[in-house]
Design an enzyme around this catalytic site. Structure first.
Site, PDB file in Angstrom:
ATOM      1  N   GLU A 233       0.795  -1.230   0.000  1.00  0.00           N
ATOM      2  CA  GLU A 233       0.000   0.000   0.000  1.00  0.00           C
ATOM      3  C   GLU A 233       0.824   1.275   0.000  1.00  0.00           C
ATOM      4  O   GLU A 233       0.708   2.124   0.867  1.00  0.00           O
ATOM      5  CB  GLU A 233      -1.003   0.002   1.174  1.00  0.00           C
ATOM      6  CG  GLU A 233      -2.120   1.031   0.957  1.00  0.00           C
ATOM      7  CD  GLU A 233      -3.275   0.908   1.938  1.00  0.00           C
ATOM      8  OE1 GLU A 233      -3.627  -0.222   2.314  1.00  0.00           O
ATOM      9  OE2 GLU A 233      -3.816   1.945   2.313  1.00  0.00           O
ATOM     10  N   HIS A 248     -15.119   4.476   8.108  1.00  0.00           N
ATOM     11  CA  HIS A 248     -14.451   4.252   9.400  1.00  0.00           C
ATOM     12  C   HIS A 248     -14.931   5.262  10.435  1.00  0.00           C
ATOM     13  O   HIS A 248     -15.068   4.935  11.618  1.00  0.00           O
ATOM     14  CB  HIS A 248     -12.930   4.347   9.244  1.00  0.00           C
ATOM     15  CG  HIS A 248     -12.330   3.151   8.566  1.00  0.00           C
ATOM     16  ND1 HIS A 248     -11.147   3.222   7.855  1.00  0.00           N
ATOM     17  CD2 HIS A 248     -12.739   1.877   8.483  1.00  0.00           C
ATOM     18  CE1 HIS A 248     -10.869   2.020   7.363  1.00  0.00           C
ATOM     19  NE2 HIS A 248     -11.824   1.192   7.729  1.00  0.00           N
TER      20      HIS A 248
END
Ligand code: NAD
Ligand code: MG
Length: 358
Positions: A233, A248
């Site tokens: 990532e 989130h």
């Protein structure tokens, strides 16, 4: 059975997808080097543990049964896996088998990453979310009281075996939450898959095995290609976080478990669509098309009423995906086209937060 291979050099592995795979003689055992420890939980053990142990045939195997739930995805519960391994003198050549959803997969993977500095593990994902997302890609870990997934490691499994039959016992709400991540793949990278989902949503909701297998295969293929390009990532893998920065914030502010992850991601995708319209990246017709598919999957496209812009911003600022103090968003350029940006007109984001607040 269909197989998607993920090519990561000496960490490459197959993802087997199909019906009756747990029972398929020799399949599971062929990926075990020596002894096996099956890790599962109290809900899944009565359903699938005997079958799994039977499939291991004459491979010496044991099992450990953890408590069920995200609230047990922590270091204390993880220690039960280590205790079982040590009590039974498992050495470095053993293989752990994660039988369960994403919680069991993440915990077992992290136990495998750290037991005796690293042993093999196999993912046997039993939720739609874990079959299309968490079992592939090698992110493992547990939560800390101060943050979700804050302790972990990259550790790839040696195989993923996604048995469609296990989905028969899955809760309707969990199935729909998994569909949010499936739809996400269409949005970020694959407009053909998005159209396919529009044509097959009813079959997916009725758990048609052929349609479900196809959705899992295409999702795993997309995730495999993204992870191959960016295992840790540093770039492209971030696209998989579409809707997640908003999502989130919703999960954390509502208290984990109130909104399922996939539900929060769905509302988050609706918000990312809204910001993208405001920035002039997509037109209204694309937003309408996107929202319609999420709604047909029975997923929320509004945030809960408690979420004010202030609450959103507080939690978004804490999100892992914030780098160097700037909120990074995944924005849409069309169906199947997206990019990561920290450099966008923040008045558009604020307008979205206003628009979605209670
Ligand atoms: P989960 O593992 O909590 O499973 C959901 C519920 O379904 C649990 O109660 C479980 O016991 C039950 N269950 C599982 N399989 C079942 C079956 N076949 N029949 C009946 N009940 C069954 O939740 P999840 O959605 O699978 O995973 C969520 C977790 O995955 C989170 O902890 C998240 O952080 C993690 N995750 C990790 C990654 C990654 O890349 N590693 C990606 C996405 C999510
Ligand atoms: Mg997710």
């Amino acid at each position: 059975m269909q197989t998607v291979n993920i090519d990561l050099g000496n960490r490459s592995y197959p993802i087997h997808i199909g019906s009756g795979l747990i029972d398929q003689q020799g399949l599971l055992a062929s990926h075990v080097r020596d002894r096996a420890m099956v890790v599962t939980n109290e809900t899944i053990a009565p359903l699938y543990l005997d079958k799994t142990l039977a499939a291991l045939g004459n491979v010496p195997s044991s099992s450990v049964i953890l408590k069920d739930g995200e609230s047990f995805k922590n270091l204390d519960e993880l220690n039960h896996i280590f205790s079982a391994l040590l009590n039974e003198n498992f050495d470095r050549s053993c293989t752990l088998i994660a039988l369960g959803g994403g919680v069991i997969g993440d915990m077992t993977g992290y136990a495998a990453a750290s037991y005796q500095r690293g042993v093999d593990f196999i993912q046997l994902p039993t939720t739609l979310l874990s079959q299309v997302d968490s079992s592939v890609g090698g992110k493992t870990g547990v939560n800390h009281a101060l943050g979700k997934n804050m302790i972990g490691a990259f550790h790839q499994p040696v195989a993923v075996i996604a048995d469609m039959d296990t989905l028969a016992t899955l809760d309707e709400r969990e199935l729909r939450a998994g569909l949010a991540e499936v739809i996400k793949y269409g949005f970020i990278i694959d407009s053909d898959f998005f159209s396919w989902l529009e044509d097959n949503m009813d079959a997916l909701l009725s758990r048609d095995p052929a349609a479900t297998g196809e959705a899992v295969r295409r999702s795993c293929e997309i995730k495999a290609r993204v992870v191959e390009a960016d295992e840790r990532e540093h770039g492209m893998r971030a696209l998989l976080n579409l809707g997640h920065t908003f999502g989130h914030a919703i999960e954390a502010a509502m208290g984990y478990g109130t909104w399922l992850h996939g539900e929060a991601v769905s509302a988050g995708i609706a918000m990312a669509l809204d910001t993208s319209v405001r920035l002039g990246l997509i037109d209204e017709a694309i937003r309408t098309r996107g929202l319609r598919l999420l709604e047909r999957a029975g997923l929320p496209i509004r945030a809960p009423s408690q979420m004010t812009p202030e609450v959103f911003l507080k939690y978004m600022a804490r999100d892992k995906k914030v780098s160097a103090g700037a909120v990074r968003l995944i924005l849409l350029d069309g169906i199947g086209r997206s990019h990561v940006s920290a450099d966008f007109d923040h008045s558009a984001l604020h307008a979205t937060l206003e628009h979605f607040s209670g």
